[in-house]
Design a protein around this motif. Structure first.
Motif, PDB file in Angstrom:
ATOM      1  N   ALA A  89       8.775   8.446  -8.770  1.00  0.00           N
ATOM      2  CA  ALA A  89       7.572   7.791  -8.249  1.00  0.00           C
ATOM      3  C   ALA A  89       7.582   6.287  -8.540  1.00  0.00           C
ATOM      4  CB  ALA A  89       6.326   8.430  -8.852  1.00  0.00           C
ATOM      5  N   LEU A  90       7.958   5.915  -9.758  1.00  0.00           N
ATOM      6  CA  LEU A  90       7.931   4.503 -10.140  1.00  0.00           C
ATOM      7  C   LEU A  90       9.124   3.731  -9.589  1.00  0.00           C
ATOM      8  CD1 LEU A  90       6.633   4.685 -13.814  1.00  0.00           C
ATOM      9  CD2 LEU A  90       5.359   4.288 -11.718  1.00  0.00           C
ATOM     10  N   ALA A  91      10.150   4.459  -9.123  1.00  0.00           N
ATOM     11  CA  ALA A  91      11.311   3.791  -8.530  1.00  0.00           C
ATOM     12  C   ALA A  91      10.912   3.042  -7.260  1.00  0.00           C
ATOM     13  CB  ALA A  91      12.399   4.811  -8.223  1.00  0.00           C
TER      14      ALA A  91
ATOM     15  N   VAL B 152       5.157  -1.628 -14.003  1.00  0.00           N
ATOM     16  CA  VAL B 152       5.834  -0.381 -13.626  1.00  0.00           C
ATOM     17  C   VAL B 152       6.727   0.117 -14.764  1.00  0.00           C
ATOM     18  CG1 VAL B 152       7.580   0.613 -12.095  1.00  0.00           C
ATOM     19  CG2 VAL B 152       5.749  -0.793 -11.148  1.00  0.00           C
ATOM     20  N   LEU B 153       7.488  -0.796 -15.354  1.00  0.00           N
ATOM     21  CA  LEU B 153       8.386  -0.418 -16.450  1.00  0.00           C
ATOM     22  C   LEU B 153       7.598   0.099 -17.653  1.00  0.00           C
ATOM     23  CD1 LEU B 153      10.965  -3.360 -16.284  1.00  0.00           C
ATOM     24  CD2 LEU B 153      11.312  -0.990 -15.544  1.00  0.00           C
ATOM     25  N   LEU B 154       6.477  -0.544 -17.946  1.00  0.00           N
ATOM     26  CA  LEU B 154       5.650  -0.090 -19.066  1.00  0.00           C
ATOM     27  C   LEU B 154       5.048   1.283 -18.789  1.00  0.00           C
ATOM     28  CD1 LEU B 154       3.778  -3.376 -20.074  1.00  0.00           C
ATOM     29  CD2 LEU B 154       5.515  -2.162 -21.394  1.00  0.00           C
ATOM     30  N   THR B 155       4.599   1.498 -17.546  1.00  0.00           N
ATOM     31  CA  THR B 155       4.055   2.801 -17.179  1.00  0.00           C
ATOM     32  C   THR B 155       5.107   3.887 -17.361  1.00  0.00           C
ATOM     33  OG1 THR B 155       2.509   1.860 -15.581  1.00  0.00           O
ATOM     34  CG2 THR B 155       3.057   4.176 -15.308  1.00  0.00           C
ATOM     35  N   GLY B 156       6.309   3.609 -16.864  1.00  0.00           N
ATOM     36  CA  GLY B 156       7.398   4.579 -17.015  1.00  0.00           C
ATOM     37  C   GLY B 156       7.751   4.821 -18.468  1.00  0.00           C
ATOM     38  N   GLY B 157       7.852   3.754 -19.245  1.00  0.00           N
ATOM     39  CA  GLY B 157       8.211   3.895 -20.650  1.00  0.00           C
ATOM     40  C   GLY B 157       7.185   4.668 -21.445  1.00  0.00           C
ATOM     41  N   ILE B 158       5.914   4.336 -21.248  1.00  0.00           N
ATOM     42  CA  ILE B 158       4.834   5.033 -21.964  1.00  0.00           C
ATOM     43  C   ILE B 158       4.808   6.508 -21.593  1.00  0.00           C
ATOM     44  CG2 ILE B 158       2.321   5.208 -22.185  1.00  0.00           C
ATOM     45  CD1 ILE B 158       2.229   2.147 -21.832  1.00  0.00           C
TER      46      ILE B 158
ATOM     47  N   LEU C 293       0.823  -1.209   0.000  1.00  0.00           N
ATOM     48  CA  LEU C 293       0.000   0.000   0.000  1.00  0.00           C
ATOM     49  C   LEU C 293       0.860   1.262   0.000  1.00  0.00           C
ATOM     50  CD1 LEU C 293      -3.067   0.438   0.019  1.00  0.00           C
ATOM     51  CD2 LEU C 293      -2.921   0.782   2.494  1.00  0.00           C
ATOM     52  N   ILE C 294       1.909   1.249   0.806  1.00  0.00           N
ATOM     53  CA  ILE C 294       2.764   2.442   0.941  1.00  0.00           C
ATOM     54  C   ILE C 294       3.634   2.650  -0.288  1.00  0.00           C
ATOM     55  CG2 ILE C 294       4.697   3.437   2.229  1.00  0.00           C
ATOM     56  CD1 ILE C 294       3.487   2.070   4.741  1.00  0.00           C
ATOM     57  N   PHE C 295       4.356   1.601  -0.703  1.00  0.00           N
ATOM     58  CA  PHE C 295       5.340   1.757  -1.770  1.00  0.00           C
ATOM     59  C   PHE C 295       4.732   1.716  -3.171  1.00  0.00           C
ATOM     60  CE2 PHE C 295       7.983   0.472   1.796  1.00  0.00           C
ATOM     61  CZ  PHE C 295       9.048   1.345   1.677  1.00  0.00           C
ATOM     62  N   ASN C 296       3.612   1.028  -3.333  1.00  0.00           N
ATOM     63  CA  ASN C 296       3.005   0.911  -4.663  1.00  0.00           C
ATOM     64  C   ASN C 296       1.925   1.943  -4.941  1.00  0.00           C
ATOM     65  OD1 ASN C 296       4.579  -1.339  -5.341  1.00  0.00           O
ATOM     66  ND2 ASN C 296       3.176  -2.702  -4.285  1.00  0.00           N
ATOM     67  N   ILE C 297       1.374   2.524  -3.885  1.00  0.00           N
ATOM     68  CA  ILE C 297       0.297   3.501  -4.096  1.00  0.00           C
ATOM     69  C   ILE C 297       0.583   4.838  -3.412  1.00  0.00           C
ATOM     70  CG2 ILE C 297      -2.121   4.023  -3.640  1.00  0.00           C
ATOM     71  CD1 ILE C 297      -2.866   1.214  -4.160  1.00  0.00           C
TER      72      ILE C 297
ATOM     73  N   LEU D 194       1.686  10.534  -4.014  1.00  0.00           N
ATOM     74  CA  LEU D 194       2.117  11.808  -3.437  1.00  0.00           C
ATOM     75  C   LEU D 194       3.137  12.502  -4.333  1.00  0.00           C
ATOM     76  CD1 LEU D 194       2.451  10.832   0.343  1.00  0.00           C
ATOM     77  CD2 LEU D 194       0.745  12.348  -0.694  1.00  0.00           C
ATOM     78  N   ILE D 195       4.086  11.732  -4.866  1.00  0.00           N
ATOM     79  CA  ILE D 195       5.120  12.319  -5.718  1.00  0.00           C
ATOM     80  C   ILE D 195       4.525  12.843  -7.023  1.00  0.00           C
ATOM     81  CG2 ILE D 195       7.192  11.811  -7.088  1.00  0.00           C
ATOM     82  CD1 ILE D 195       8.010   9.837  -4.889  1.00  0.00           C
ATOM     83  N   MET D 196       3.697  12.025  -7.678  1.00  0.00           N
ATOM     84  CA  MET D 196       3.123  12.444  -8.958  1.00  0.00           C
ATOM     85  C   MET D 196       2.119  13.574  -8.808  1.00  0.00           C
ATOM     86  SD  MET D 196       2.736   8.879 -11.153  1.00  0.00           S
ATOM     87  CE  MET D 196       1.988   7.898  -9.843  1.00  0.00           C
ATOM     88  N   THR D 197       1.454  13.629  -7.656  1.00  0.00           N
ATOM     89  CA  THR D 197       0.437  14.652  -7.445  1.00  0.00           C
ATOM     90  C   THR D 197       1.024  15.989  -7.013  1.00  0.00           C
ATOM     91  OG1 THR D 197      -1.171  12.953  -6.820  1.00  0.00           O
ATOM     92  CG2 THR D 197      -1.690  15.223  -6.203  1.00  0.00           C
ATOM     93  N   TYR D 198       2.057  15.942  -6.159  1.00  0.00           N
ATOM     94  CA  TYR D 198       2.547  17.180  -5.559  1.00  0.00           C
ATOM     95  C   TYR D 198       3.968  17.581  -5.983  1.00  0.00           C
ATOM     96  CZ  TYR D 198      -1.487  16.526  -2.536  1.00  0.00           C
ATOM     97  OH  TYR D 198      -2.767  16.356  -2.062  1.00  0.00           O
TER      98      TYR D 198
END
Length: 244
Positions: free
Chosen positions: A58-60, A87-93, A29-33, A38-42
């Motif tokens: 964020a994806l790291a 995660v890798l696909l999200t980052g790549g896209i 919950l903490i590391f995946n969401i 928080l990083i992507m939003t703020y």
């Protein structure tokens, strides 16, 4: 992005194992969401990390968490691997600034692939549904199989397992549909912009209540159904076949 898929395998053991499972749930919950959201939003505006670096940072967190999980368990877990791939696909896209449609397809493809795997493996000697909800840590399969053979109920029970496979597969197909709909609904900004990264964060935050909870309900339904069928087919309490 949704490496919480790895937490959908239902496992029961002693108190210490239960504590570890609880810790794993909160870690997911903490590391995946929480942290990525928080990083992507703020922190995705130009005055902080900017769109590109915010998605990388964020994806790291889920990527590192997934790799550490693989290292600590000392075995290949299909859900952990799929989570890392996601995660890798999200980052790549995101970094390639591809149209949002690619992200929506990616979000739908992974759970759909698992659903298909559940259906296909149902016609093999090792149905995937057994690994998902009735693994060796939960059920004493040697004892159960012996009892089924004694009562000549192997084929009857396999038919019950097939029904549970359809329930489990439907949970992943539901997740696939909801993933796609959520991505199409939320990702409306220009790829590569701060607004787009914030939308990915919002989509990730909504994934748990919108996607994971309905899917978990179906998984639990399949588990309860199989528990009941073990008792009905063998004539013995299901507790007789559970690991102590």
């Amino acid at each position: 992005m949704h490496t919480l898929l790895s937490s959908r395998v239902i496992d029961v053991s002693q108190n210490e194992s239960a504590k570890q499972q609880k810790s794993g749930f909160f870690g997911n919950l903490i590391f995946n969401i929480a942290i990525p959201v928080l990083i992507m939003t703020y922190a995705s505006s130009d005055e902080y990390l900017g769109p590109a670096w915010s998605i990388v940072v964020a994806l790291a967190f889920p990527l590192t968490y997934g790799l550490l999980e693989l290292k600590n368990t000392k075995k290949i877990n299909m859900f952990s691997v799929l989570g890392i791939v996601s995660v890798l696909l999200t980052g790549g896209i995101s970094l390639l600034k591809l149209p949002a449609e690619y992200m929506a397809i990616k979000e739908a493809a992974i759970p759909a692939a698992i659903g298909l795997a559940v259906l296909i493996t149902q016609f093999t000697k090792n149905p995937l549904v057994k690994a998902l909800i009735l693994n060796d840590q939960l059920i004493n399969w040697d004892k159960l199989n012996k009892r089924l053979e004694e009562k000549q109920k192997v084929e009857v029970f396999n038919a019950k397992v097939a029904i549970s496979s359809y329930i489990v597969a439907s949970s992943f197909f539901l997740s696939s549909s909801l993933n796609y709909a959520l991505a199409k609904w939320i990702l409306v900004s220009e790829p590569g912009t701060t607004a787009y990264i914030e939308e990915i964060g919002r989509m990730t935050a909504l994934s748990y209540p919108v996607i994971v909870i309905p899917s978990m309900i179906l998984l639990i339904t399949a588990l309860i159904y199989l528990f009941k069928q073990i008792s009905v087919v063998t004539g013995d309490p299901v507790e007789d076949f559970m690991r102590q």
